[in-house]
Design an enzyme around this catalytic site. Structure first.
Site, PDB file in Angstrom:
ATOM      1  N   ASP A   1     -10.315  -9.111   8.051  1.00 26.14           N
ATOM      2  CA  ASP A   1     -11.745  -8.988   7.757  1.00 26.14           C
ATOM      3  C   ASP A   1     -12.403 -10.365   7.705  1.00 26.14           C
ATOM      4  OD1 ASP A   1     -11.775  -6.291   7.733  1.00 26.14           O
ATOM      5  OD2 ASP A   1     -12.360  -6.048   5.643  1.00 26.14           O
TER       6      ASP A   1
ATOM      7  N   ASP B   1      -4.938  -7.169   5.798  1.00 32.56           N
ATOM      8  CA  ASP B   1      -6.189  -6.483   5.467  1.00 32.56           C
ATOM      9  C   ASP B   1      -7.268  -7.526   5.163  1.00 32.56           C
ATOM     10  OD1 ASP B   1      -7.904  -4.466   4.863  1.00 32.56           O
ATOM     11  OD2 ASP B   1      -6.896  -3.800   3.048  1.00 32.56           O
TER      12      ASP B   1
ATOM     13  N   TYR C   1       0.821  -1.213   0.000  1.00 30.67           N
ATOM     14  CA  TYR C   1       0.000   0.000   0.000  1.00 30.67           C
ATOM     15  C   TYR C   1       0.862   1.273   0.000  1.00 30.67           C
ATOM     16  CZ  TYR C   1      -4.002  -2.995   1.114  1.00 30.67           C
ATOM     17  OH  TYR C   1      -4.982  -3.957   1.078  1.00 30.67           O
TER      18      TYR C   1
ATOM     19  N   LYS D   1       3.759 -15.294   1.607  1.00 25.79           N
ATOM     20  CA  LYS D   1       3.775 -16.134   0.411  1.00 25.79           C
ATOM     21  C   LYS D   1       5.236 -16.334   0.012  1.00 25.79           C
ATOM     22  CE  LYS D   1       0.748 -16.946  -2.309  1.00 25.79           C
ATOM     23  NZ  LYS D   1       0.189 -18.296  -2.641  1.00 25.79           N
TER      24      LYS D   1
ATOM     25  N   ASP E   1      -2.507 -17.920   1.610  1.00 25.16           N
ATOM     26  CA  ASP E   1      -3.718 -18.492   1.002  1.00 25.16           C
ATOM     27  C   ASP E   1      -4.171 -19.731   1.773  1.00 25.16           C
ATOM     28  OD1 ASP E   1      -1.352 -19.664   0.110  1.00 25.16           O
ATOM     29  OD2 ASP E   1      -2.112 -20.154  -1.879  1.00 25.16           O
TER      30      ASP E   1
END
Ligand code: NAD
Length: 366
Positions: A252, A248, A142, A192, A224
Site C-alpha cells: 500500500d 500488506d 493473518y 525482521k 522497517d
C-alpha cells in the site's frame, strides 16, 4: 498458441463498467492476433448473492479452477453490509483466493510520467518508477494459530501467531526470483530477522533458494528499513519479496508513491497447472466505488492494466502487455483524464468508455 480461456467476474459497483472496457481490449486482441481468447463470464460478490444466495457459487468456482486465468472487477457495496459474515461479497473473493491457493500477490508500483505530480513525493523521486512487490498471501500472522481473544487472569489477551513453514517461504521466494529473472534481475527480501524467528527462517530459505538463481542480485533488508527506503529512494528496488503482514503495509505504501487508486493493477498467482501456467487471478486494487458507480466516472485503467498483467504472467505475451502499457502511457501523455486523475489546469474529464476507446485507438497492430 491454443486458444487460452479467460473467466471474467465483473462483480459489483464499478466492476462491470471497468470490465466492459477490458472486454473491448480483449476483442481488439481477438481481431488482431492469430488466436482468440475463449471468454466466459460469471458472478461473484453481491451480484452472485442476489442470483444464487451465495457470494461464490460452486459452479463458478469450478469454472475458475479450469480457466487459464481469471479477471475480477471488484466486489462489495453498502447494500450488502447487513448480510451475515459468510454471505458478504468479500467472502466470495476470499474463497476464490483460498480454493485456488493463490499464495503470491503481485503489486506493481509504476509511475506514469504524465501522472508523476500525483505522488506525495517529489517528481524526481517517482518519475519512471517501476517496482514490483511480491507479498506472501496465504499464511503468516493473518492465518496462524493460536489466535483469538482469551481471558488471562483478570484481563483479556489478544493473540495472533506469525507462522511460516519452509515450503511456504520457498514457493513464494521462487515466484519472486522467477519474476526478477523477467525484469532487472534484482530481488530484495524484507523481514525482521533481527527480532523474529520467522524472519530468521525467511532469510535462510530465501538465501538458499537464491543459490538456484546465480544471475539474481539478492539483498536482504529489515522491513522497517525497507519502508524508509521505499519513501527515500524507491528506484533502488526492482522486485521486493516479503511476508503477508509486511507485504500488506509495504504494497500500500508503494502504491501511493504512484498516485491514484484507479491506476493500480494486481495479480495473485498459485502453483503451476498441468499446462505450465500458474493458477492466477488478476484484479484492480481498488474496490467497487459505490459513490461513483453508474455515473460513467470510473477509471478503467487499473482493470485494463490487470489484463496486461494476465498477458505477461499467464500467457507469456510480454510484448502485448507492453503494447497496452504504452497505449495507457500515450493516452495520459495526450492529457486525457478520467475525473479521478484531474489535476490543476487539466481539461474536462472523459468518461469510462471514452478512456477505454482512447486506449484501444493507441494499440498498434503489430
Ligand atoms: P474503493 O476503492 O471502492 O473507493 C475509494 C475511493 O476511490 C472512492 O472515492 C472511489 O470513488 C475512488 N475510486 C476507486 N476506484 C476508482 C476508479 N477505478 N476510478 C475512479 N475512482 C475510483 O474503496 P472503498 O470505498 O473503501 O470500498 C467500497 C466497497 O468496495 C466496499 O464494499 C469495500 O468492501 C469494497 N472493496 C472491494 C475490494 C475488492 O473487490 N478487491 C477492494 C477494496 C474495497
Amino acid at each position: 498458441m491454443s486458444n487460452p480461456s479467460l473467466l471474467i467476474l465483473p462483480g459489483d459497483g464499478i466492476g462491470p463498467e471497468v470490465m466492459a472496457e477490458v472486454r473491448k481490449v480483449i476483442n481488439w486482441f481477438n481481431k488482431n492476433r492469430d488466436f482468440e481468447f475463449n471468454v466466459s463470464e460469471g458472478l461473484v460478490g453481491g451480484s452472485a448473492y442476489e442470483r444464487h444466495g451465495t457470494p461464490l457459487h460452486d459452479d463458478t468456482l469450478a469454472q475458475a479452477q479450469s480457466a487459464d486465468a481469471i479477471l475480477l472487477g471488484a466486489v462489495g457495496g453498502p447494500k450488502y453490509d447487513h448480510l451475515d459474515f459468510n454471505l458478504k461479497p468479500e467472502r466470495g473473493l476470499l474463497r476464490l483466493r483460498k480454493e485456488l491457493d493463490l499464495f503470491a500477490n503481485l503489486r506493481p508500483a509504476q509511475c506514469f510520467d504524465a501522472l508523476s505530480d500525483f505522488s506525495s513525493l517529489k517528481n524526481e523521486i517517482v518519475a519512471g518508477l517501476d517496482i514490483l512487490i511480491v507479498r506472501e498471501l496465504t499464511s503468516g500472522v493473518y492465518f496462524g494459530e493460536p489466535r483469538g481473544i482469551f481471558e488471562e487472569g483478570n484481563e483479556r489477551i489478544g493473540i495472533n501467531t506469525q507462522r511460516y513453514t519452509e515450503s511456504e517461504i520457498e514457493r513464494v521466494a521462487r515466484s519472486a526470483f522467477d519474476l526478477a529473472m523477467q525484469r532487472d534481475k534484482k530481488l530484495c527480501s524484507m523481514e525482521k530477522a533481527n527480532v523474529m524467528e520467522t524472519g530468521i527462517l525467511w532469510r535462510e530459505v530465501v538465501t538458499r533458494v537464491g543459490d538456484d538463481y546465480p544471475d539474481i542480485d539478492l539483498t536482504h533488508m529489515y522491513a522497517d528499513a525497507g519502508a524508509m527506503q521505499l519513501t527515500r529512494w524507491p528506484k533502488q528496488f526492482d522486485v521486493i519479496v516479503t511476508d503477508n503482514l509486511f507485504g500488506d503495509l509495504l504494497s500500500d505504501l508503494a502504491a501511493m508513491l504512484t498516485g491514484s487508486l484507479g491506476m493500480l493493477p494486481s495479480a495473485s498467482l498459485g502453483s503451476q497447472m498441468p499446462n505450465g501456467r500458474p493458477k492466477a487471478l488478476y484484479e484492480p486494487v481498488h474496490g467497487s466505488a459505490p459513490d461513483i458507480a453508474g455515473t460513467g466516472k470510473s477509471n478503467p485503467i487499473a482493470c485494463i492494466l490487470s489484463f496486461a498483467m494476465a498477458l505477461r504472467y499467464s500467457f507469456n505475451m510480454r510484448e502485448d502487455a507492453d503494447i497496452i502499457e504504452y497505449a495507457v502511457q500515450s493516452v495520459l501523455a495526450d492529457g486525457l483524464r478520467t475525473a479521478d486523475l484531474l489535476g490543476q489546469g487539466d481539461l474536462a474529464p472523459i468518461s469510462t468508455s471514452e478512456m477505454g476507446d482512447a486506449i484501444i485507438a493507441k494499440l498498434l497492430v503489430s
